[in-house]
Design a protein around this motif. Structure first.
Motif, PDB file in Angstrom:
ATOM      1  N   GLU A   1      45.495  43.123  23.919  1.00  0.00           N
ATOM      2  CA  GLU A   1      45.037  41.749  24.064  1.00  0.00           C
ATOM      3  C   GLU A   1      43.636  41.764  24.666  1.00  0.00           C
ATOM      4  O   GLU A   1      43.419  42.325  25.740  1.00  0.00           O
ATOM      5  N   GLY A   2      42.688  41.152  23.979  1.00  0.00           N
ATOM      6  CA  GLY A   2      41.314  41.162  24.442  1.00  0.00           C
ATOM      7  C   GLY A   2      41.102  40.241  25.633  1.00  0.00           C
ATOM      8  O   GLY A   2      41.820  39.254  25.820  1.00  0.00           O
ATOM      9  N   LEU A   3      40.116  40.571  26.463  1.00  0.00           N
ATOM     10  CA  LEU A   3      39.760  39.747  27.621  1.00  0.00           C
ATOM     11  C   LEU A   3      38.489  38.963  27.321  1.00  0.00           C
ATOM     12  O   LEU A   3      37.504  39.525  26.838  1.00  0.00           O
ATOM     13  N   THR A   4      38.528  37.664  27.587  1.00  0.00           N
ATOM     14  CA  THR A   4      37.337  36.847  27.434  1.00  0.00           C
ATOM     15  C   THR A   4      36.475  36.974  28.689  1.00  0.00           C
ATOM     16  O   THR A   4      36.910  37.487  29.716  1.00  0.00           O
ATOM     17  N   ALA A   5      35.257  36.499  28.570  1.00  0.00           N
ATOM     18  CA  ALA A   5      34.353  36.534  29.723  1.00  0.00           C
ATOM     19  C   ALA A   5      34.931  35.725  30.880  1.00  0.00           C
ATOM     20  O   ALA A   5      34.808  36.107  32.046  1.00  0.00           O
ATOM     21  N   LYS A   6      35.606  34.626  30.557  1.00  0.00           N
ATOM     22  CA  LYS A   6      36.211  33.793  31.594  1.00  0.00           C
ATOM     23  C   LYS A   6      37.326  34.547  32.310  1.00  0.00           C
ATOM     24  O   LYS A   6      37.453  34.488  33.536  1.00  0.00           O
ATOM     25  N   GLN A   7      38.144  35.285  31.534  1.00  0.00           N
ATOM     26  CA  GLN A   7      39.239  36.044  32.142  1.00  0.00           C
ATOM     27  C   GLN A   7      38.711  37.170  33.024  1.00  0.00           C
ATOM     28  O   GLN A   7      39.258  37.441  34.093  1.00  0.00           O
ATOM     29  N   ILE A   8      37.661  37.832  32.567  1.00  0.00           N
ATOM     30  CA  ILE A   8      37.051  38.901  33.367  1.00  0.00           C
ATOM     31  C   ILE A   8      36.503  38.331  34.669  1.00  0.00           C
ATOM     32  O   ILE A   8      36.671  38.909  35.750  1.00  0.00           O
ATOM     33  N   SER A   9      35.858  37.170  34.572  1.00  0.00           N
ATOM     34  CA  SER A   9      35.322  36.509  35.766  1.00  0.00           C
ATOM     35  C   SER A   9      36.447  36.160  36.739  1.00  0.00           C
ATOM     36  O   SER A   9      36.327  36.381  37.947  1.00  0.00           O
ATOM     37  N   CYS A  10      37.555  35.648  36.201  1.00  0.00           N
ATOM     38  CA  CYS A  10      38.701  35.302  37.048  1.00  0.00           C
ATOM     39  C   CYS A  10      39.309  36.543  37.697  1.00  0.00           C
ATOM     40  O   CYS A  10      39.746  36.501  38.852  1.00  0.00           O
ATOM     41  N   PHE A  11      39.336  37.649  36.956  1.00  0.00           N
ATOM     42  CA  PHE A  11      39.861  38.900  37.505  1.00  0.00           C
ATOM     43  C   PHE A  11      39.007  39.357  38.688  1.00  0.00           C
ATOM     44  O   PHE A  11      39.526  39.731  39.739  1.00  0.00           O
ATOM     45  N   VAL A  12      37.697  39.306  38.525  1.00  0.00           N
ATOM     46  CA  VAL A  12      36.792  39.722  39.602  1.00  0.00           C
ATOM     47  C   VAL A  12      36.974  38.823  40.817  1.00  0.00           C
ATOM     48  O   VAL A  12      37.068  39.288  41.965  1.00  0.00           O
ATOM     49  N   MET A  13      37.050  37.510  40.585  1.00  0.00           N
ATOM     50  CA  MET A  13      37.204  36.565  41.695  1.00  0.00           C
ATOM     51  C   MET A  13      38.543  36.750  42.403  1.00  0.00           C
ATOM     52  O   MET A  13      38.621  36.664  43.633  1.00  0.00           O
ATOM     53  N   SER A  14      39.606  37.003  41.622  1.00  0.00           N
ATOM     54  CA  SER A  14      40.928  37.219  42.232  1.00  0.00           C
ATOM     55  C   SER A  14      40.928  38.465  43.103  1.00  0.00           C
ATOM     56  O   SER A  14      41.507  38.474  44.192  1.00  0.00           O
ATOM     57  N   THR A  15      40.286  39.507  42.607  1.00  0.00           N
ATOM     58  CA  THR A  15      40.222  40.753  43.373  1.00  0.00           C
ATOM     59  C   THR A  15      39.432  40.558  44.665  1.00  0.00           C
ATOM     60  O   THR A  15      39.850  41.005  45.742  1.00  0.00           O
ATOM     61  N   LEU A  16      38.298  39.881  44.563  1.00  0.00           N
ATOM     62  CA  LEU A  16      37.511  39.607  45.761  1.00  0.00           C
ATOM     63  C   LEU A  16      38.294  38.731  46.733  1.00  0.00           C
ATOM     64  O   LEU A  16      38.246  38.932  47.953  1.00  0.00           O
ATOM     65  N   GLY A  17      39.016  37.766  46.201  1.00  0.00           N
ATOM     66  CA  GLY A  17      39.834  36.898  47.052  1.00  0.00           C
ATOM     67  C   GLY A  17      40.887  37.679  47.800  1.00  0.00           C
ATOM     68  O   GLY A  17      41.126  37.441  48.996  1.00  0.00           O
ATOM     69  N   LEU A  18      41.509  38.640  47.108  1.00  0.00           N
ATOM     70  CA  LEU A  18      42.528  39.460  47.760  1.00  0.00           C
ATOM     71  C   LEU A  18      41.915  40.294  48.879  1.00  0.00           C
ATOM     72  O   LEU A  18      42.492  40.410  49.972  1.00  0.00           O
TER      73      LEU A  18
END
Length: 216
Positions: A96-113
């Motif tokens: 399943e491909g990742l969109t730019a929005k999903q990648i951005s959300c992944f980065v933000m979630s990781t930083l949030g954690l």
């Protein structure tokens, strides 16, 4: 979490009894609606059902332990890193491909954690609680990913079989780690345990796992 904190039992026992109550509730529902288990389909996917049920039981134990060491908010935030794990793993396992929005959300979630881990939440041992929550997230992600591979068994039947697998895994574990304390549970704890077992486990898990075959 609010209900679990009102159940005066060790985490491992709460995990077991919620599975037992949920399995009984689903079994009664199957009897009332005359929905039979197609054993020929279950037999073909039994390994996946057992592994996912075992992962589910470990996930519950770790999450309930997390609630004991840190605040509900901190434990829950750590636990809900699971969707991020699923999203990343899906790119490898299901292409399943990742969109730019999903990648951005992944980065933000990781930083949030990372930020959450660096904040004292007022619990007895926040770091341990957060780590337990993350461990629960890993096993919860495993449950979701394994369920994507189960295609022949309906949502109701797969949930029922997974609860049975979780019971099989947790029963000997509890026997070896102190036994049962159910007899000492008060009325408030019993009511909270029933709510967790029937609603939060039986009904909600059945709805969730039924949806997995239709969604990315």
């Amino acid at each position: 979490a609010v209900f679990v904190r009102n159940i005066g039992l060790p985490s491992r026992e709460v995990a077991l009894y919620r599975a037992v109550i949920a399995a009984l509730a689903l079994f009664l529902w199957q009897l009332c609606t005359r929905q039979t288990v197609r054993w020929q389909d279950v037999k073909k996917e039994l390994p996946l059902l057992f592994v996912s049920g075992a992962a589910m039981s470990v996930n519950w134990i770790l999450l309930f332990e997390a609630y004991k060491y840190t605040t509900v908010a901190m434990a829950t935030l750590s636990y809900y890193f699971a969707p991020v794990i699923v999203t990343v793993a899906s790119t490898v396992l299901f292409r399943e491909g990742l969109t730019a929005k999903q990648i951005s959300c992944f980065v933000m979630s990781t930083l949030g954690l990372v930020m959450v881990i660096g904040v004292s939440g007022g619990g007895g041992n926040d770091l341990l609680g957060i780590l337990l929550g993350l461990g629960a997230a890993v096993f919860y992600a495993a449950v979701v990913l394994i369920n994507k591979g189960i295609r022949r068994v309906s949502g109701l039947n797969r949930t029922f079989m997974q609860f049975l697998a979780a019971i099989l895994v947790m029963t000997p574990y509890i026997s070896m780690t102190g036994g049962s304390h159910l007899a000492g549970l008060d009325m408030t704890g019993a009511v909270n345990l029933m709510v967790v077992g029937v609603f939060h486990t039986g009904i909600c898990y059945c709805m969730y796992f039924s949806s997995l075959r239709y969604l990315k």
